[in-house]
Design a protein around this motif. Sequence first.
Motif, short mmCIF file in Angstrom:
data_model
loop_
_atom_site.label_atom_id
_atom_site.label_comp_id
_atom_site.label_asym_id
_atom_site.label_seq_id
_atom_site.Cartn_x
_atom_site.Cartn_y
_atom_site.Cartn_z
N ARG A 1 -53.54 -49.92 -14.09
CA ARG A 1 -54.37 -49.88 -15.29
C ARG A 1 -54.87 -51.30 -15.53
O ARG A 1 -54.14 -52.27 -15.30
N ILE A 2 -56.10 -51.44 -15.97
CA ILE A 2 -56.62 -52.80 -16.21
C ILE A 2 -57.55 -52.79 -17.43
O ILE A 2 -58.31 -51.84 -17.64
N THR A 3 -57.41 -53.79 -18.27
CA THR A 3 -58.42 -54.00 -19.32
C THR A 3 -58.91 -55.43 -19.17
O THR A 3 -58.12 -56.35 -18.94
N ARG B 1 -63.87 -68.03 -19.12
CA ARG B 1 -62.94 -67.21 -18.36
C ARG B 1 -62.89 -65.80 -18.92
O ARG B 1 -63.08 -65.59 -20.10
N THR B 2 -62.57 -64.87 -18.03
CA THR B 2 -62.39 -63.49 -18.43
C THR B 2 -60.91 -63.23 -18.66
O THR B 2 -60.07 -63.70 -17.89
N VAL B 3 -60.61 -62.52 -19.72
CA VAL B 3 -59.22 -62.21 -20.02
C VAL B 3 -58.87 -60.88 -19.35
O VAL B 3 -59.59 -59.89 -19.51
N ILE B 4 -57.79 -60.88 -18.58
CA ILE B 4 -57.38 -59.66 -17.86
C ILE B 4 -55.96 -59.28 -18.25
O ILE B 4 -55.07 -60.13 -18.27
N SER B 5 -55.77 -58.00 -18.62
CA SER B 5 -54.43 -57.45 -18.79
C SER B 5 -54.31 -56.29 -17.80
O SER B 5 -55.20 -55.43 -17.77
N ALA B 6 -53.24 -56.29 -17.02
CA ALA B 6 -53.14 -55.25 -15.99
C ALA B 6 -51.72 -54.73 -15.86
O ALA B 6 -50.75 -55.44 -16.20
N GLU B 7 -51.60 -53.49 -15.42
CA GLU B 7 -50.30 -52.91 -15.10
C GLU B 7 -50.31 -52.62 -13.59
O GLU B 7 -51.23 -51.97 -13.09
N LEU B 8 -49.29 -53.12 -12.89
CA LEU B 8 -49.29 -53.03 -11.43
C LEU B 8 -48.07 -52.24 -10.98
O LEU B 8 -47.14 -52.00 -11.76
N SER B 9 -48.04 -51.88 -9.66
CA SER B 9 -46.85 -51.18 -9.18
C SER B 9 -45.81 -52.15 -8.66
O SER B 9 -44.63 -51.81 -8.54
N SER B 10 -46.22 -53.41 -8.32
CA SER B 10 -45.23 -54.42 -7.96
C SER B 10 -45.56 -55.71 -8.66
O SER B 10 -46.73 -55.98 -8.96
N HIS C 1 -50.68 -60.64 -17.85
CA HIS C 1 -51.78 -61.02 -18.73
C HIS C 1 -52.22 -62.41 -18.28
O HIS C 1 -51.41 -63.30 -18.10
N CYS C 2 -53.53 -62.60 -18.04
CA CYS C 2 -53.98 -63.92 -17.60
C CYS C 2 -55.45 -64.13 -17.93
O CYS C 2 -56.15 -63.19 -18.31
N THR C 3 -55.91 -65.36 -17.79
CA THR C 3 -57.35 -65.64 -17.90
C THR C 3 -57.82 -66.17 -16.56
O THR C 3 -57.12 -66.93 -15.89
#
Lengths: 535, 360
Positions: B332-334, B279-288, B310-312
């Motif tokens: 924003r996403i990493t 799995r890919t690890v995703i951390s993101a900042e969203l507007s909603s 934050h999720c996989t």
Amino acid sequence: MNNQRNHWAGTLTLIRLILRRDRIVPPLWIISGALLAPATASSFAALYPDEAARALFVKAFAENPTITAMLGKVDSLTLGGLVVWRWSVAGIFIIGLANVLTVIRHSRNEEETGRAELIGSAVLGRFAQLSAVLIVLCCANILFALLVAFGMMQFEASAAGSLTLGFAVGAAGFFFAGIAALADRTASSARGARAIAGTSIGIFFIVYIIGNSTAGNNHLWWSPFGWVRLTHPYSGNDSSIIALIVAVSLLFVVVAYFLTLRRDINSGIFRLAHSGAETSPYLSSPLALAWRLHRTMFFWWFAGYTIIGAVFGVIAETASEQLMTSPLMAQIFSRPGVSVQPGDSLFTMSFSLLGDVLCLYVISATLQLHEEEASGRAEMLLSTSVERVQWALSHIFCVVAGSTLIFMGFGAASGLSLGMSTGNSWHEIIRLSGATLAHLPALWIFAGLAVALFGFAPRLTVGGSWGALALCTFLDMGGEFKQISSAILNISPFAHVPKILLGEDYLVPIASLTATAALLILAGLVGLRRRDIVA
Amino acid sequence: MASFLAPSPFGRRLEWGEHNFQTLSENFYRSIEITYPRHKGKERCFMPDNSKSPFPQEDQTVSISGLVKSFGHLRALDSLNLSVQRGEVHGFLGPNGSGKTTTIRILLGLLRADEGQISLLGADPWRDAVALHRRIAYVPGDVTLWANLTGGEIIDLLGRLRGGLNPARRAALLEIFELDTRKKAHTYSKGNRQKVALIAALASDAELLILDKPTSGLDPLMEAAFRECIALERKQGRTVLLSSHILGEVEALCDRVTIIRSGTTVETGTLAELRRFTRTVISAELSSPPHALAEMHGVHDVQTDGNKVHCTVENSELSDTLAYLISCGLQRITTQPPTLEELFLRHYRHDAIEKESNHE
């Protein structure tokens, strides 16, 4: 009290650690060494119940110069006096070796394995490790002394004599603990320390032999073996000499403490060749490697045996003349139709005695195989194109060739020094070094047994090999006291060694002993080929 | 060149690194050609087809199937499979006590297998041990040396007993690993002992290197030098079986990987193949806030903190998940690519959970 500079902090805890780690083998060693004294007394009591019988025995046997050289003179014709004469050398060897091995096991060996670092990082004074083992040994030696004394009191009325004997030998044990502490601080490795301290026992014994072979008591002052005899148990009980032995031992200990304050952990004073050859062109086969691993020990034994041989050659001639004046001895050593040369009875005895001792070399050198496997070095070596059997044979070859050279060196040295007085050196060298060959197959059987165990029951290798030697030495002593039936005595390979200098038939016994040794080695190699190599 | 050294905070060491990697530069290393021993004579008669080429042609250097080995009641290996292709660097992974070293000892002919088919360079590792050992070099995980021999003597001894040491490569490796070969072995630290065994193995002409945790005790710079050496070995066509705990090392070096657990093979394949299941690890900042994310197929371990998430995500569901995140106003996403560590830990945790449920 300033706790930060308390050099003894943690000593009590370490004492408990030592008692936990050493709860089986060392106590057994000490108890059996101590009980050997009353066992000897019991044998003598059965064989020579009254003073007249003892006087006859001493005249016939104990006054023979070889035996006097090895064991000293008999001071008193009491039962205790005979035990002092017969047991004290063996007792000092047993307790001395126990002290040496224990000191180094719990100090330098701990530093070398890195365990001392782990413990030393806790609240532990600089002296704690050495103090703990010395305190334990001090108690062990006192216990040994009391065991000897109480054992002897069952046979001897003189409590003072029994206590003197026990504490004299116990103090000599502590003397070697002091030497071991010094060696521990100064040698460049635990192995080196063991070699220095262990060799010191041998050197002091040689000094004792030389002292016994010269007139007067003065030469006894040079060796702790002599000091024990100078206390004269059962015939004077000079306990001030025991105090002297303890004082000298404590002096060694103080020097060892002094050195402890000035040394880094796991470093010696003598920096023995820390750097060496970048490469050596000869080191290209398992045999060359085995020789590198065996050669240091070989040279020490070779030197020791050559020196003892030379001493014996010097005393041989006079010794034999005196020996043959005793009718009992003449009867034991003469064979119908054979004229025994002067010195030969003495050499026959010393060959069998020193042959027994050489077994220590044979077994410990053979156990190098086990050590190589247990340390994991065999794993790396056997991952190269070295075959298992080839690897084992290269070590066995070093043992067989090494023991042959050591014993022939003994024979040649005694031949040389005897020949210098009789004026027939070459003849004596060839004759005596040739005669030593008859004793070697019996020693190789112990190597064969160690290899067989190594092949089939690797975990029993060490215990089994030493156990077999202990059993055979015990049977040999039993034979001396004529208390064990000959059927059982024949288990020991020593019982089958031909007395070649006295004209006994040698071809059949030598051939069968050699064949037995070869079969045992072969069996071990077969086992080794089939089993797992485990680190 | 040697980019992984660039961010090093150690100025002095960086200098050292540059110096050494000049020595290690590919051209230099290549100029010291590996000459595989010509296989001839009786000892190597078990590979009759290879008389023409110096490189034996069998595809599988190591082939193990259904291997079983017990020590008393303990079943150390239980139907273990392992196959190493010619010319690859193969990673051999597993937690402590899972049977890696036991497998290697069986390959070396030190232990005898109870069951299973094992072929090493086309021969039987137990029966043909000595002939095989001329063609392999082994580095144990815990190196013990002969205390009174010097490092140089031991390197030469092992080389001679393996059937050859390339003097030029020996000299180059000594410089790379900075080993004082004039010292007696009992003065060496663990790392230095490891270097002795490594240099002896790498300087040999063996066609297969079996390395059991070879970098244990080495400092990070030596580890980097080791990686560089192995990378070059691969280019030269040497086969390497690398048992290791260090997942970064395996990821950087290995073409294929085998993961074992309690003596059984649980995963094997190329890193790309294995990654497909991760799995890919995703951390993101969203507007909603992404309310529906937790219910989406293939999305795990969702942690939301307001608009942050934050999720996989399973790789097969990656585009659907990203589409949803964009619909929530991605600011924003990493992302972290799936790592071997994750894969390894998944099996390891699975093991731990199984153990727990067994206890209950």
